[in-house]
Design an enzyme around this catalytic site. Structure first.
Site, short mmCIF file in Angstrom:
data_model
loop_
_atom_site.label_atom_id
_atom_site.label_comp_id
_atom_site.label_asym_id
_atom_site.label_seq_id
_atom_site.Cartn_x
_atom_site.Cartn_y
_atom_site.Cartn_z
N CYS A 126 -4.47 5.03 3.13
CA CYS A 126 -5.29 5.07 4.35
C CYS A 126 -6.74 4.67 4.02
O CYS A 126 -7.38 5.30 3.19
CB CYS A 126 -5.26 6.47 4.97
SG CYS A 126 -6.35 6.59 6.40
N CYS A 166 -0.58 3.05 6.83
CA CYS A 166 0.19 4.22 6.43
C CYS A 166 1.69 4.01 6.70
O CYS A 166 2.50 4.87 6.37
CB CYS A 166 -0.33 5.49 7.08
SG CYS A 166 -0.45 5.42 8.86
N CYS A 207 5.56 12.66 -2.50
CA CYS A 207 4.96 11.34 -2.24
C CYS A 207 3.65 11.49 -1.47
O CYS A 207 3.54 12.33 -0.57
CB CYS A 207 5.94 10.49 -1.45
SG CYS A 207 5.27 8.90 -0.93
N ASP A 258 5.41 8.34 25.68
CA ASP A 258 4.03 8.27 25.28
C ASP A 258 3.05 8.70 26.38
O ASP A 258 1.96 8.17 26.48
CB ASP A 258 3.75 6.78 24.95
CG ASP A 258 2.73 6.63 23.83
OD1 ASP A 258 2.39 7.64 23.23
OD2 ASP A 258 2.29 5.50 23.58
N CYS A 260 -3.47 -0.16 13.27
CA CYS A 260 -3.52 -0.18 11.81
C CYS A 260 -2.14 0.24 11.32
O CYS A 260 -1.56 1.19 11.85
CB CYS A 260 -4.58 0.80 11.32
SG CYS A 260 -4.51 1.15 9.55
S1 SF4 Z 1 -3.32 4.15 11.07
FE1 SF4 Z 1 -2.80 5.33 9.25
S2 SF4 Z 1 -3.65 4.18 7.51
FE2 SF4 Z 1 -4.60 3.40 9.36
S3 SF4 Z 1 -6.50 4.55 9.49
FE3 SF4 Z 1 -4.98 5.62 10.77
S4 SF4 Z 1 -4.09 7.14 9.42
FE4 SF4 Z 1 -5.17 5.68 8.13
S1 SF4 Z 2 5.32 9.30 5.11
FE1 SF4 Z 2 3.82 9.17 3.47
S2 SF4 Z 2 4.38 10.84 2.11
FE2 SF4 Z 2 6.13 10.51 3.43
S3 SF4 Z 2 7.46 9.11 2.29
FE3 SF4 Z 2 6.15 7.85 3.62
S4 SF4 Z 2 4.37 7.32 2.34
FE4 SF4 Z 2 5.43 9.01 1.34
#
Ligand code: SF4
Ligand code: SF4
Length: 377
Positions: free
Chosen positions: A198, A243, A191, A134, A240
């Site tokens: 988000c 996602c 998907c 990182d 966060c």
């Molecule tokens: S961490 Fe993922 S879900 Fe959360 S604001 Fe950023 S992109 Fe969106």
């Molecule tokens: S990363 Fe996003 S698009 Fe890919 S499988 Fe996971 S939720 Fe679905």
């Protein structure tokens, strides 16, 4: 010993030191990534935390003389806390994202990479090795994807079939010509669950992320968080996970392989009000070992204020007034002024009026005026 035998030995050794997945790739430049990074820069989507020189991020030979391969490692981290907090009525808690549970992952990964380096050097003393976690130089994700650790998801994480995207990544550039593994095919398909989940629309189709509107990034900044994002932050005091938690591949994935990654719920889900009054020493003692503390106390306190406003926690009004009246940081004062306007009530109104008369900082004053306008209407 030939290189293939050494590779087998490195793989076998990695399993004994708590590396959950290992992959190998060439030290060729990451040309595809370069184009993506240039595009990201053009769009203004960067976080500002990354290595500013794009060439360095995509060219291993700029980081190690005559590199021949890169080893990518992944360690799986838990997605659920083993111990749950006993919630009491009226107690409001914040949330640190999963990547900030337990000991700072940089320490854990550096430890594993150091052991791996020592193992390789014992076999090949003349080897040149450079490990990274990182650092913003090489992209952990691009390396992991090319080394077959996982595919690059639309959520901008690396998704492993075994552990989902709940993995920490690190890499080592080497002068040894290890044979490369096969990169993994994209398995996101049609998907879009992460894009839909988000809260700020920070994920852009095609695996791009706009850091400027990503909550994970915003919670790490030091300035005032733009108003449009404050309500969306909810009770996230750091990072966060939306996602990740929305990703179907992550469903049911929860691995507890590494004791040092286990969350202390009082730290990962801390009570919010005491955070407003913490001294620097208290902050360091309690949160200093987690990765989420890297920007210091004030950004976390600012986020705690936003979280208390999210809960409309009236019991925090005296603490917020104290910040507005006595704090030296304009960022905390401005955020407290906004929070008092969100929570409302006569005490908040009176305090805002009182401070408005004496406040010298133009931005704090403007936030006070906005809150007063809201409360008077
Ligand atoms: S961490 Fe993922 S879900 Fe959360 S604001 Fe950023 S992109 Fe969106
Ligand atoms: S990363 Fe996003 S698009 Fe890919 S499988 Fe996971 S939720 Fe679905």
């Amino acid at each position: 010993m030939n290189v293939d035998q050494l590779k087998e030995q490195v793989i076998a050794y990695s399993k004994t030191i708590g590396i959950d997945k290992i992959g190998f790739t060439t030290a060729d430049p990451f040309t595809e990534l370069k184009n993506r990074l240039i595009r990201q820069q053009e769009l203004g989507f960067q976080s500002g935390f990354e290595e500013p020189v794009i060439e360095k991020r995509v060219t291993p030979s700029l980081l190690l003389q005559e590199p021949r391969s890169i080893i990518s490692i992944a360690l799986a981290y838990p997605s659920k806390m083993k111990v749950r907090v006993e919630g009491r009525k009226g107690e409001r808690r914040g949330f640190f994202s999963r990547a900030s549970w337990g000991l700072d992952y940089h320490h854990i990964l550096r430890d594993r990479l150091k052991k791996l380096e020592e193992f390789i050097l014992a076999k090949v003393p003349e080897a040149r090795l450079k490990s990274m976690v990182d650092t913003g130089e090489l992209s952990d994700r691009a390396v992991a994807q090319r080394a077959g650790i996982g595919w690059s998801g639309k959520n901008c994480g690396v998704i492993t079939p075994e552990f989902g995207s709940y993995v920490y990544l690190g890499e080592m550039i080497t002068s040894i010509p290890f044979s490369p593994d096969t990169p993994m095919e994209d398995q996101c398909g049609s998907c879009t669950a992460c894009l839909d989940a988000c809260p700020t629309g920070a994920l852009v189709q095609g695996g791009q992320i706009n850091a400027q509107s990503c909550i994970a990034f915003l919670t790490q900044t030091k300035g005032v968080i733009p108003e449009e994002f404050r309500d969306k932050i909810g009770n996230r005091v750091y990072g966060c996970d939306s996602c990740q938690t929305s990703c179907p591949v992550n469903k049911g994935k929860d691995f507890h392989f590494h004791e040092e990654m286990e969350a202390d719920p009082e730290i990962a889900k801390p009570l919010l009000r005491p955070m407003l009054k913490m001294s620097n020493r208290e902050f360091k003692n309690k949160f200093g070992h987690v990765s989420g503390s890297w920007r210091g106390k004030k950004p976390i306190q600012r986020n705690a204020i936003i979280s208390l406003a999210h809960f409309k926690d009236e019991t925090s009004i005296p603490d917020l007034i104290d910040i507005l009246e006595n704090e030296t940081s304009p960022v905390l004062k401005e955020t407290a002024a906004w929070a008092l306007g969100k929570i409302g009530g006569d005490t908040a109104l009176a305090a805002l009026e009182k401070v408005k008369a004496v406040e010298a900082d133009i931005n704090v004053k403007s936030e006070i005026e906005k809150s007063l306008l809201k409360l008077r209407n």
